[in-house]
Enzyme design. Structure first.
Site, PDB file in Angstrom:
ATOM      1  N   CYS A 185       0.707  -1.132  -0.024  1.00 51.33           N
ATOM      2  CA  CYS A 185       0.078   0.121  -0.120  1.00 51.33           C
ATOM      3  C   CYS A 185       0.780   1.301   0.008  1.00 51.33           C
ATOM      4  CB  CYS A 185      -0.894   0.087   1.039  1.00 51.33           C
ATOM      5  SG  CYS A 185      -2.238   1.140   1.044  1.00 51.33           S
ATOM      6  N   HIS A 192      -3.589  -5.045   0.274  1.00 52.41           N
ATOM      7  CA  HIS A 192      -2.978  -5.535   1.739  1.00 52.41           C
ATOM      8  C   HIS A 192      -3.178  -7.014   1.721  1.00 52.41           C
ATOM      9  CE1 HIS A 192      -2.203  -1.703   4.146  1.00 52.41           C
ATOM     10  NE2 HIS A 192      -3.008  -1.229   3.407  1.00 52.41           N
ATOM     11  N   GLU A 205      -1.496  -8.990   3.571  1.00 51.33           N
ATOM     12  CA  GLU A 205      -1.402  -9.655   4.840  1.00 51.33           C
ATOM     13  C   GLU A 205      -2.620 -10.123   5.362  1.00 51.33           C
ATOM     14  OE1 GLU A 205      -1.984  -5.104   5.657  1.00 51.33           O
ATOM     15  OE2 GLU A 205      -1.026  -6.468   4.080  1.00 51.33           O
TER      16      GLU A 205
END
Length: 209
Positions: free
Chosen positions: A93, A197, A199
Site C-alpha cells: 500500500c 493488503h 497480509e
C-alpha cells in the site's frame, strides 16, 4: 501521552505462515546499516499518512494529503539501502508508493481528484478483511511467476497511487479502471510493490506473495 510505534500483527503473522521470521524495526536512522545487514528482506507497511510531495518534486495539490515526515525519512533511507544491498523488498500500500518515490517516480495525490472518475472505490467502505475489486496481473512479471494468476480479488485502502513509474520499475498489476496496483524492479532479484493488503490473506495468491 507518550510517542509509540504500532503495527497490525497480521503483517508478522502472514510472514510466519509463509515460513519466515519477522522482527519490527523502530524508525532509527542511525541503525539503518545495522538493520539492512541483519535482515534477509524488508517489508514496508502501509499507514494512515502520505509521502511529502516535495520528495517527488511536487507541491501539495490536495487538502487530503497528510504526512509523517520522521517515519518517511527513515523508510526512504532503509528502502534505498536495502535495494542497494540486494535485499528482498515488499512494499504494501503506502509501502509501494514509497518504493516508487525512492526509485524516482511520482504519485497521484488524491484519486478522486482525477478528471477521469473511477468506478472503483479504492478506499473501500466494507471491512479491510473483505475484498472489494479485481486486479489484472500482467504476463511475464515476477508477480505472475509467484501467483500463477492473471487476476486476483483484493481489498483496497488507499486514496493515492503510483503515477509516473520510478527508474527500472514496471507495472505488474492494474485495477480495471487503470490505477496501478502493483510494481516491480527489472534489475533486482525480488523487489515488489503491492497496492492492496495481502497480509489479510483474502485471495489464495496473497500468501504466495
Amino acid at each position: 501521552k507518550y510517542p509509540w510505534f504500532a503495527s497490525r500483527k497480521n503483517y508478522s503473522e502472514s510472514i510466519e505462515k509463509a515460513g519466515g521470521i519477522s522482527i519490527f524495526l523502530p524508525s532509527n536512522l542511525k541503525a539503518v546499516d545495522y538493520y539492512t545487514d541483519l535482515i534477509d528482506g524488508l517489508l514496508i507497511t502501509g499507514g494512515d499518512f502520505d509521502i511529502d510531495p516535495k520528495l517527488y518534486g511536487e507541491k501539495t495539490k490536495s487538502n487530503k494529503v497528510t504526512t509523517k515526515n520522521h517515519r518517511t525519512v527513515f523508510e526512504f533511507e532503509i528502502t534505498r539501502k536495502a535495494y542497494k544491498k540486494q535485499k528482498s523488498i515488499l512494499g504494501i500500500c503506502g509501502g509501494q508508493q514509497l518504493l516508487n518515490v525512492v526509485m524516482g517516480g511520482t504519485l497521484i495525490q488524491h484519486i478522486p481528484d482525477l478528471k477521469k472518475k473511477s468506478i472503483i472505490k479504492h478506499e473501500q467502505l466494507n471491512p479491510r478483511n473483505q475484498p472489494s475489486h479485481n486486479i489484472l496481473i500482467q504476463d511475464n512479471t515476477k508477480l505472475f511467476e509467484i501467483t500463477k494468476m492473471t487476476n486476483m480479488y483484493v481489498n483496497s485502502a488507499h486514496h493515492q497511487a503510483v503515477e509516473k513509474l520510478g527508474k527500472n520499475l514496471i507495472v505488474n498489476a492494474f485495477a480495471e479502471d487503470g490505477i496501478i496496483e502493483g510494481i516491480e524492479s527489472t534489475d533486482h532479484k525480488f523487489c515488489l510493490g503491492i497496492q492492496w493488503h495481502p497480509e489479510f490473506l483474502i485471495d489464495k495468491g496473497d500468501l504466495k506473495i
